[in-house]
Design a protein around this motif. Sequence first.
Motif, PDB file in Angstrom:
ATOM      1  N   PRO A 180       0.711  -1.332   0.157  1.00  0.00           N
ATOM      2  CA  PRO A 180       0.047   0.051   0.177  1.00  0.00           C
ATOM      3  C   PRO A 180       0.770   1.445   0.080  1.00  0.00           C
ATOM      4  O   PRO A 180       0.501   2.137  -0.416  1.00  0.00           O
ATOM      5  CB  PRO A 180      -0.870  -0.164   1.334  1.00  0.00           C
ATOM      6  N   SER A 181       2.037   1.267   0.517  1.00  0.00           N
ATOM      7  CA  SER A 181       2.912   2.271   0.570  1.00  0.00           C
ATOM      8  C   SER A 181       3.199   2.964  -0.899  1.00  0.00           C
ATOM      9  O   SER A 181       3.459   4.131  -1.215  1.00  0.00           O
ATOM     10  CB  SER A 181       4.350   1.878   1.081  1.00  0.00           C
ATOM     11  N   SER A 182       3.070   1.955  -1.893  1.00  0.00           N
ATOM     12  CA  SER A 182       3.569   2.591  -3.026  1.00  0.00           C
ATOM     13  C   SER A 182       2.287   3.143  -3.584  1.00  0.00           C
ATOM     14  O   SER A 182       2.363   4.336  -4.389  1.00  0.00           O
ATOM     15  CB  SER A 182       3.783   1.132  -4.101  1.00  0.00           C
ATOM     16  N   PHE A 215       9.125   1.015   7.261  1.00  0.00           N
ATOM     17  CA  PHE A 215       8.128   2.356   6.901  1.00  0.00           C
ATOM     18  C   PHE A 215       7.268   1.707   5.697  1.00  0.00           C
ATOM     19  O   PHE A 215       6.058   2.140   5.604  1.00  0.00           O
ATOM     20  CB  PHE A 215       8.722   3.462   6.374  1.00  0.00           C
ATOM     21  N   VAL A 216       7.852   1.016   4.701  1.00  0.00           N
ATOM     22  CA  VAL A 216       7.077   0.392   3.429  1.00  0.00           C
ATOM     23  C   VAL A 216       6.163  -0.451   4.112  1.00  0.00           C
ATOM     24  O   VAL A 216       4.715  -0.251   3.649  1.00  0.00           O
ATOM     25  CB  VAL A 216       8.076  -0.138   2.463  1.00  0.00           C
ATOM     26  N   ASP A 217       6.268  -1.140   4.807  1.00  0.00           N
ATOM     27  CA  ASP A 217       5.489  -2.346   5.503  1.00  0.00           C
ATOM     28  C   ASP A 217       4.362  -1.626   6.244  1.00  0.00           C
ATOM     29  O   ASP A 217       3.132  -2.032   6.356  1.00  0.00           O
ATOM     30  CB  ASP A 217       5.765  -3.193   6.511  1.00  0.00           C
ATOM     31  N   ALA A 218       4.567  -0.384   7.110  1.00  0.00           N
ATOM     32  CA  ALA A 218       3.635   0.428   7.829  1.00  0.00           C
ATOM     33  C   ALA A 218       2.582   1.278   6.716  1.00  0.00           C
ATOM     34  O   ALA A 218       1.581   1.678   7.311  1.00  0.00           O
ATOM     35  CB  ALA A 218       4.537   1.271   8.549  1.00  0.00           C
ATOM     36  N   GLY A 219       2.922   1.656   5.405  1.00  0.00           N
ATOM     37  CA  GLY A 219       1.887   2.135   4.593  1.00  0.00           C
ATOM     38  C   GLY A 219       2.536   3.753   4.447  1.00  0.00           C
ATOM     39  O   GLY A 219       1.459   4.420   3.865  1.00  0.00           O
ATOM     40  N   VAL A 220       3.553   3.901   4.634  1.00  0.00           N
ATOM     41  CA  VAL A 220       3.993   5.510   4.544  1.00  0.00           C
ATOM     42  C   VAL A 220       4.038   5.915   3.223  1.00  0.00           C
ATOM     43  O   VAL A 220       4.450   4.969   2.022  1.00  0.00           O
ATOM     44  CB  VAL A 220       5.508   5.472   5.308  1.00  0.00           C
ATOM     45  N   ALA A 221       3.869   7.163   2.903  1.00  0.00           N
ATOM     46  CA  ALA A 221       3.855   7.739   1.488  1.00  0.00           C
ATOM     47  C   ALA A 221       5.202   8.186   1.113  1.00  0.00           C
ATOM     48  O   ALA A 221       5.595   8.216   0.001  1.00  0.00           O
ATOM     49  CB  ALA A 221       2.729   8.715   1.157  1.00  0.00           C
ATOM     50  N   MET A 222       5.732   9.086   2.150  1.00  0.00           N
ATOM     51  CA  MET A 222       7.021   9.604   1.997  1.00  0.00           C
ATOM     52  C   MET A 222       7.949   9.501   3.237  1.00  0.00           C
ATOM     53  O   MET A 222       7.250   9.734   4.371  1.00  0.00           O
ATOM     54  CB  MET A 222       6.937  10.878   1.584  1.00  0.00           C
ATOM     55  N   ILE A 223       9.144   9.335   3.217  1.00  0.00           N
ATOM     56  CA  ILE A 223       9.939   9.473   4.457  1.00  0.00           C
ATOM     57  C   ILE A 223      11.056  10.694   4.112  1.00  0.00           C
ATOM     58  O   ILE A 223      11.405  10.926   2.870  1.00  0.00           O
ATOM     59  CB  ILE A 223      10.660   8.274   4.853  1.00  0.00           C
ATOM     60  N   THR A 255      16.482   0.581  -1.425  1.00  0.00           N
ATOM     61  CA  THR A 255      15.370  -0.246  -0.654  1.00  0.00           C
ATOM     62  C   THR A 255      13.981  -0.124  -1.348  1.00  0.00           C
ATOM     63  O   THR A 255      13.254  -1.121  -1.621  1.00  0.00           O
ATOM     64  CB  THR A 255      15.454   0.148   0.836  1.00  0.00           C
ATOM     65  N   PHE A 256      13.640   1.008  -1.724  1.00  0.00           N
ATOM     66  CA  PHE A 256      12.526   1.176  -2.519  1.00  0.00           C
ATOM     67  C   PHE A 256      12.479   0.624  -3.667  1.00  0.00           C
ATOM     68  O   PHE A 256      11.433  -0.252  -3.819  1.00  0.00           O
ATOM     69  CB  PHE A 256      12.148   2.806  -2.747  1.00  0.00           C
ATOM     70  N   ASP A 257      13.590   0.542  -4.353  1.00  0.00           N
ATOM     71  CA  ASP A 257      13.665  -0.093  -5.597  1.00  0.00           C
ATOM     72  C   ASP A 257      13.779  -1.881  -5.550  1.00  0.00           C
ATOM     73  O   ASP A 257      13.109  -2.480  -6.407  1.00  0.00           O
ATOM     74  CB  ASP A 257      14.887  -0.143  -6.417  1.00  0.00           C
ATOM     75  N   VAL A 258      14.245  -2.255  -4.443  1.00  0.00           N
ATOM     76  CA  VAL A 258      14.206  -3.525  -4.247  1.00  0.00           C
ATOM     77  C   VAL A 258      12.880  -4.017  -3.895  1.00  0.00           C
ATOM     78  O   VAL A 258      12.365  -5.303  -4.597  1.00  0.00           O
ATOM     79  CB  VAL A 258      15.238  -3.984  -3.123  1.00  0.00           C
ATOM     80  N   LEU A 259      12.006  -3.336  -3.096  1.00  0.00           N
ATOM     81  CA  LEU A 259      10.622  -3.564  -2.946  1.00  0.00           C
ATOM     82  C   LEU A 259       9.860  -3.486  -4.151  1.00  0.00           C
ATOM     83  O   LEU A 259       8.647  -3.588  -4.033  1.00  0.00           O
ATOM     84  CB  LEU A 259      10.344  -2.996  -1.721  1.00  0.00           C
ATOM     85  N   GLY A 260      10.183  -2.576  -5.008  1.00  0.00           N
ATOM     86  CA  GLY A 260       9.368  -1.959  -6.064  1.00  0.00           C
ATOM     87  C   GLY A 260       8.217  -1.239  -5.863  1.00  0.00           C
ATOM     88  O   GLY A 260       7.218  -1.418  -6.443  1.00  0.00           O
ATOM     89  N   VAL A 261       8.606  -0.211  -4.926  1.00  0.00           N
ATOM     90  CA  VAL A 261       7.427   0.693  -4.701  1.00  0.00           C
ATOM     91  C   VAL A 261       7.898   2.097  -4.973  1.00  0.00           C
ATOM     92  O   VAL A 261       8.927   2.658  -5.403  1.00  0.00           O
ATOM     93  CB  VAL A 261       7.332   0.897  -3.122  1.00  0.00           C
TER      94      VAL A 261
END
Length: 517
Positions: free
Chosen positions: A56-58, A189-197, A233-239
């Motif tokens: 959902p973070s994506s 943060f990605v698991d938590a649903g954040v939009a931007m850090i 990390t964003f790229d590895v997760l594809g978000v």
Amino acid sequence: MSQKWASVKEESEAFEAEIKEIEAWWQTDRQKHIKRPYTAKSIAALRNIGMKIDYPSSAMGRKLWKIMREHSDKGTYELTFGTTEPLIAKEMAKSMQTIYVSGALCGLSQAAWPGADHADYPADLVPSVVKRIFNTQLWHDQRQTQMRMRYNEHDRQSLECLDYFLPIIADGDMGFGTLTGCMKMVRSFVDAGVAMIHIDDLALGLKRFTNGEGRTIVPTSEYLARSTTARMTFDVLGVDTMLLCRCDSDHAEFITSVIDPRDHGYVLGATREVEAFGEAVEKAKVEGKDYLSVKAEWKGRAGVMTFDEAMKSVASEEQYLEYVSGVAGQVVPLQRRRVMAREALGKDVFFDWELPRLPLGQYMWQWSTKAVIDRAVLAAPLGDVTWNKQDMRDFHTEVRKVYPDRLFAFGFTGAYDFIKAGYTQEEVETFPQDIAKMGVVWQVQPIWATQGLSLHAKQFAEKFKKEGIAGHMRDVAAPSIAGMATDKYGKPTARGDHLADAFFDVVAGVDIAEVVQ
């Protein structure tokens, strides 16, 4: 034992397909402005190929990107504030487009052992607060949907229909240490649903603002490594989660290391042979002298300045211009600066940046707007937005010379007095609109709760003690009930009682029934 791939050829084909997918993704409107120092192949090799997770973070990152781009196109802005409380976040959906979760607030209100803003709380604390708020958004959307679907289309026109999914922007502080520590925090943060850090360039363990000294920052290389780690990390997760590049080097007074030549022009050194600053501090302790007074006296006695200033102090105008012409706009290490100064002067310039080091090891640093600009420009290709600074005219202009379409963010503080800083009341009134025209599309009061929420609680407590339940009914309960959506039994829909009933009905095989008005 089961095999993941039927053959090595199949594995290779899947890997090549993953690389092409990443390369295509990086060319989308959302991603094409980002410049990575690594290849799609290196990212593909870090992925769980064959196991796609739709975070959902994506989606929230894409939503925030759209909001910011629309504000940029219109010259408008989003103005929001920080909270750690899901009940407050729920109310923000009626007025705001985004929610901010401050590390300082989390440290004060959510940590097992609260404290000031030293970023010394557990690395998963802020992500856990983001998760609670995101879960609350899910729940309110769920109970709103279930309530609305019990009414016909005509009646639904008068019912609450809020978009509770406000993108959450969160404080990643300094990435919590090592590269792998930063990576794990970003994943949380990605698991938590954040939009931007946002991740800054402050030094871990040296964040202190109460002793009259400025910030301690890390070398440019370490700051860029943190930002690169977040992007990787964003790229590895594809978000499509967004990264806000925040430089806190404005008003910095110290730097942890001189390993990066890009920082050498701003490092301070002694230009006279005196005892080391650390020795002076130890002597002052014995004599019971004030630390800040000792520091000021020592700096004056040591002739503390940058190497360029030291060169200027002993050179003729012609000699200095000759020296500056070889330094300006270049990354010139101190060793090379010494050689250039010697060639221009015919002698060495005394300059020792070891003598001013603090007892904890930091080097003294000369901050300037240019120093902040240097870092902001270097970090910009890795992120989506740049955190602006208070003295923003030069900062904004110089960054946009390199990146004309850059988006900016700005944080207000409760302690900053605009009037004392020279602004007129009229300028304060129009300040958010004025900076929005410069591309400052996201503006935030990060720690509203330390003033606003505390003030409201203090005022209510005083009134409640004096007037009791009668005052509460008059000033709190009655206005709240008057503006509150209720179900047919008069219960607030925001409590979600009907949702619990719906769970029981579905389990019992009872279909949703339309409410008859």
